[in-house]
Structure formats: C-alpha cells, structure tokens
Design a protein around this motif. Structure first.
Motif, PDB file in Angstrom:
ATOM      1  N   LEU A  66       0.780  -1.095   0.040  1.00 42.51           N
ATOM      2  CA  LEU A  66      -0.046  -0.008  -0.088  1.00 42.51           C
ATOM      3  C   LEU A  66       0.997   1.226   0.067  1.00 42.51           C
ATOM      4  CD1 LEU A  66      -2.583  -1.100   2.719  1.00 42.51           C
ATOM      5  CD2 LEU A  66      -2.400  -1.443   0.279  1.00 42.51           C
ATOM      6  N   ALA A  67       0.455   2.286  -0.625  1.00 42.24           N
ATOM      7  CA  ALA A  67       0.916   3.467  -0.654  1.00 42.24           C
ATOM      8  C   ALA A  67       0.293   4.813  -0.272  1.00 42.24           C
ATOM      9  CB  ALA A  67       1.677   3.589  -1.996  1.00 42.24           C
ATOM     10  N   ASP A  68       0.831   5.722   0.389  1.00 40.18           N
ATOM     11  CA  ASP A  68       0.566   7.110   0.647  1.00 40.18           C
ATOM     12  C   ASP A  68      -0.068   7.630  -0.739  1.00 40.18           C
ATOM     13  OD1 ASP A  68      -0.118   9.812   1.148  1.00 40.18           O
ATOM     14  OD2 ASP A  68       1.683  10.015   2.177  1.00 40.18           O
ATOM     15  N   PRO A  69      -1.371   7.734  -0.832  1.00 39.74           N
ATOM     16  CA  PRO A  69      -1.878   8.344  -2.287  1.00 39.74           C
ATOM     17  C   PRO A  69      -1.579   9.844  -2.409  1.00 39.74           C
ATOM     18  CG  PRO A  69      -3.615   8.256  -0.650  1.00 39.74           C
ATOM     19  CD  PRO A  69      -2.406   7.730  -0.062  1.00 39.74           C
ATOM     20  N   PHE A  70      -1.130  10.743  -1.466  1.00 40.68           N
ATOM     21  CA  PHE A  70      -0.841  12.170  -1.617  1.00 40.68           C
ATOM     22  C   PHE A  70       0.488  12.300  -1.715  1.00 40.68           C
ATOM     23  CE2 PHE A  70      -4.214  11.376   1.912  1.00 40.68           C
ATOM     24  CZ  PHE A  70      -5.306  12.235   0.935  1.00 40.68           C
ATOM     25  N   ALA A  71       1.416  11.304  -1.838  1.00 46.66           N
ATOM     26  CA  ALA A  71       2.753  11.582  -2.411  1.00 46.66           C
ATOM     27  C   ALA A  71       2.823  11.456  -3.813  1.00 46.66           C
ATOM     28  CB  ALA A  71       3.759  10.293  -1.757  1.00 46.66           C
ATOM     29  N   THR A 113       2.034   0.412 -10.538  1.00 44.68           N
ATOM     30  CA  THR A 113       0.748   1.584 -10.691  1.00 44.68           C
ATOM     31  C   THR A 113      -0.078   1.417  -9.248  1.00 44.68           C
ATOM     32  OG1 THR A 113      -0.615  -0.326 -11.577  1.00 44.68           O
ATOM     33  CG2 THR A 113       0.461   1.055 -13.236  1.00 44.68           C
ATOM     34  N   ALA A 114      -0.861   2.406  -9.173  1.00 39.58           N
ATOM     35  CA  ALA A 114      -1.582   2.534  -7.896  1.00 39.58           C
ATOM     36  C   ALA A 114      -2.863   2.458  -8.116  1.00 39.58           C
ATOM     37  CB  ALA A 114      -1.200   3.794  -7.258  1.00 39.58           C
ATOM     38  N   ASN A 115      -3.795   1.984  -7.464  1.00 38.88           N
ATOM     39  CA  ASN A 115      -5.254   2.065  -7.795  1.00 38.88           C
ATOM     40  C   ASN A 115      -5.899   3.062  -6.773  1.00 38.88           C
ATOM     41  OD1 ASN A 115      -8.078   1.816  -7.656  1.00 38.88           O
ATOM     42  ND2 ASN A 115      -8.095  -0.418  -7.415  1.00 38.88           N
ATOM     43  N   MET A 116      -5.958   4.373  -7.419  1.00 41.67           N
ATOM     44  CA  MET A 116      -6.322   5.496  -6.760  1.00 41.67           C
ATOM     45  C   MET A 116      -8.004   5.660  -6.751  1.00 41.67           C
ATOM     46  SD  MET A 116      -3.445   7.057  -6.374  1.00 41.67           S
ATOM     47  CE  MET A 116      -3.486   8.861  -6.270  1.00 41.67           C
ATOM     48  N   ARG A 117      -8.641   4.538  -7.350  1.00 42.53           N
ATOM     49  CA  ARG A 117     -10.145   4.739  -7.482  1.00 42.53           C
ATOM     50  C   ARG A 117     -10.680   3.884  -6.226  1.00 42.53           C
ATOM     51  NH1 ARG A 117     -13.744   5.752 -11.677  1.00 42.53           N
ATOM     52  NH2 ARG A 117     -15.646   6.019 -10.513  1.00 42.53           N
ATOM     53  N   GLU A 140      -7.656   7.481 -11.181  1.00 40.24           N
ATOM     54  CA  GLU A 140      -7.024   6.535 -12.084  1.00 40.24           C
ATOM     55  C   GLU A 140      -7.032   5.076 -11.342  1.00 40.24           C
ATOM     56  OE1 GLU A 140      -3.564   7.480 -14.427  1.00 40.24           O
ATOM     57  OE2 GLU A 140      -3.739   9.414 -13.292  1.00 40.24           O
ATOM     58  N   LEU A 141      -7.528   4.087 -11.945  1.00 37.56           N
ATOM     59  CA  LEU A 141      -7.225   2.706 -11.486  1.00 37.56           C
ATOM     60  C   LEU A 141      -5.577   2.350 -11.693  1.00 37.56           C
ATOM     61  CD1 LEU A 141     -10.152   0.807 -13.287  1.00 37.56           C
ATOM     62  CD2 LEU A 141      -9.859   1.379 -10.739  1.00 37.56           C
ATOM     63  N   GLN A 142      -5.001   2.925 -12.660  1.00 36.91           N
ATOM     64  CA  GLN A 142      -3.439   2.338 -12.867  1.00 36.91           C
ATOM     65  C   GLN A 142      -2.782   3.678 -12.899  1.00 36.91           C
ATOM     66  OE1 GLN A 142      -3.935  -0.424 -16.188  1.00 36.91           O
ATOM     67  NE2 GLN A 142      -3.811  -2.036 -14.573  1.00 36.91           N
ATOM     68  N   LYS A 143      -2.661   4.281 -11.836  1.00 34.96           N
ATOM     69  CA  LYS A 143      -1.854   5.678 -11.809  1.00 34.96           C
ATOM     70  C   LYS A 143      -0.305   5.242 -11.762  1.00 34.96           C
ATOM     71  CE  LYS A 143      -0.760   9.999  -9.729  1.00 34.96           C
ATOM     72  NZ  LYS A 143      -0.927  10.958 -11.053  1.00 34.96           N
ATOM     73  N   PRO A 144       0.449   5.601 -12.688  1.00 31.54           N
ATOM     74  CA  PRO A 144       2.072   5.119 -12.441  1.00 31.54           C
ATOM     75  C   PRO A 144       2.623   5.654 -11.183  1.00 31.54           C
ATOM     76  CG  PRO A 144       1.505   6.118 -14.675  1.00 31.54           C
ATOM     77  CD  PRO A 144       0.364   6.252 -13.953  1.00 31.54           C
ATOM     78  N   ALA A 145       3.138   4.939 -10.326  1.00 27.70           N
ATOM     79  CA  ALA A 145       3.651   5.084  -9.069  1.00 27.70           C
ATOM     80  C   ALA A 145       5.228   5.120  -8.749  1.00 27.70           C
ATOM     81  CB  ALA A 145       3.138   4.074  -7.948  1.00 27.70           C
ATOM     82  N   ASN A 146       5.906   6.034  -9.113  1.00 27.41           N
ATOM     83  CA  ASN A 146       7.462   6.195  -8.811  1.00 27.41           C
ATOM     84  C   ASN A 146       7.641   6.090  -7.274  1.00 27.41           C
ATOM     85  OD1 ASN A 146      10.013   6.865  -8.730  1.00 27.41           O
ATOM     86  ND2 ASN A 146       9.886   8.688  -9.923  1.00 27.41           N
ATOM     87  N   LEU A 147       8.239   4.792  -7.106  1.00 27.82           N
ATOM     88  CA  LEU A 147       8.601   4.422  -5.831  1.00 27.82           C
ATOM     89  C   LEU A 147       9.910   5.358  -5.075  1.00 27.82           C
ATOM     90  CD1 LEU A 147       8.135   0.624  -5.878  1.00 27.82           C
ATOM     91  CD2 LEU A 147       6.452   2.587  -5.183  1.00 27.82           C
ATOM     92  N   THR A 148      10.569   5.952  -5.976  1.00 29.00           N
ATOM     93  CA  THR A 148      11.472   6.921  -5.420  1.00 29.00           C
ATOM     94  C   THR A 148      11.027   8.091  -4.809  1.00 29.00           C
ATOM     95  OG1 THR A 148      11.853   8.101  -7.588  1.00 29.00           O
ATOM     96  CG2 THR A 148      13.249   6.235  -7.066  1.00 29.00           C
ATOM     97  N   LEU A 149       9.754   8.576  -4.786  1.00 30.99           N
ATOM     98  CA  LEU A 149       8.712   9.220  -4.107  1.00 30.99           C
ATOM     99  C   LEU A 149       8.866   9.101  -2.670  1.00 30.99           C
ATOM    100  CD1 LEU A 149       6.020  10.171  -6.372  1.00 30.99           C
ATOM    101  CD2 LEU A 149       8.071  11.448  -6.175  1.00 30.99           C
TER     102      LEU A 149
END
Length: 160
Positions: A66-71, A113-117, A140-149
């Motif tokens: 899981l990821a912080d969507p605000f990043a 990718t992140a499921n923002m939906r 987005e259902l598949q927003k690219p997620a740069n893990l270096t963030l």
C-alpha cells in the motif's frame, strides 16, 4: 516459543514476523475486492516512508503493498459516504487514514501502478478498515507510481 503479551506472530514465506496487536486491522463489512472472506490483516510500515505492508496472517500470508496516495497526487481527496464513516466509526476527518494498493510489475523496466479509485481507508484508533470506491471518476485505476517518491526509513519492515 510464545510471543510476548500484546504481540501476534505471523508466519510469512520470508519467516516469522512478530507484530504488535495494535497493527491488527478488521474489515467489518468484508475484506478487499477479490479477497472478501479475509477480514483480518496486519498493517506494517515498509522500509520506505509512505509505503505499507498489508498482510493477512491466517491466509497463507497474503500480502499487499500500500502507498500514501498524497505522495503521488497532492490534490488527491476522498469523499466518504455516511455508511462508510459509520462502518469505520469515523467521527472526525482526522480519524481517517487512506492508502492505495500498488500493483508491482512482473518485468524489469515497468513502473508500479496505484489504484487511486479504490483506496483502503483505516480508522487506526478503532483498528477498522474498508476498501471504498471513490466517487471521483477522475481517480485512475492504474496511476504510475514512482517508488523513489517514498524515501528509505529506519524501523520499517523489509520483506525479502
């Protein structure tokens, strides 16, 4: 060997992990989409700040990242409905903690990718969680997620 009071031992394919009972989360209205029967998970911070492990301790160690969507999107917002707030016992907006599920690529060179939906919303004080579908169709259902963030952090759990 018995776990100390206040802890739970999870058997994962990477070995035994001892976690505080406070990390146990219950999905009172059913589990994640596709995993509805699994209603107990452990939420653990990962080795990168803003990334988390969601592990089902009694289901062959089913694990999600899981990821912080605000990043990923500083303007991201979640509008919880009355039923969702009641299910999670959210009385104040500060009770809600949201994360999005990541899909990791199988090959090299592809980006997660992140499921923002369909974020997972937690009430950490009550140890409750639910996956909700955002009413905001632009998520987005598949927003690219740069893990270096997500910078490395001390004390996070590294699986692998």
């Amino acid at each position: 060997m018995n776990a100390p009071q206040g802890t739970v031992t999870i058997t994962h394919h990477f070995g035994a992990i001892e976690v505080a009972e406070e990390a146990m989360m219950t999905f009172p209205t059913g589990g994640l989409f596709g995993f509805e029967k699994i209603t107990q998970y452990v939420l653990l911070p990962a080795a990168r700040k803003g990334l988390w492990w969601l592990i089902a301790p009694n289901a062959d160690a089913t694990t999600f990242v899981l990821a912080d969507p605000f990043a990923l999107d500083a303007d991201y917002a979640i509008d919880l409905g009355e039923h969702e707030r009641a299910d999670l016992a959210i009385e104040d907006a500060n009770d809600a903690f949201a994360l999005v599920m990541l899909t990791l690529p199988e090959g090299t060179g592809a980006m997660p990718t992140a499921n923002m939906r369909a974020p997972i919303v937690f009430n950490l004080n009550k140890r409750l969680a639910a996956q909700v579908v955002s009413r905001e169709e632009s998520h987005e259902l598949q927003k690219p997620a740069n893990l270096t963030l997500y910078p490395l952090q001390e004390g996070g759990v590294s699986l692998g």
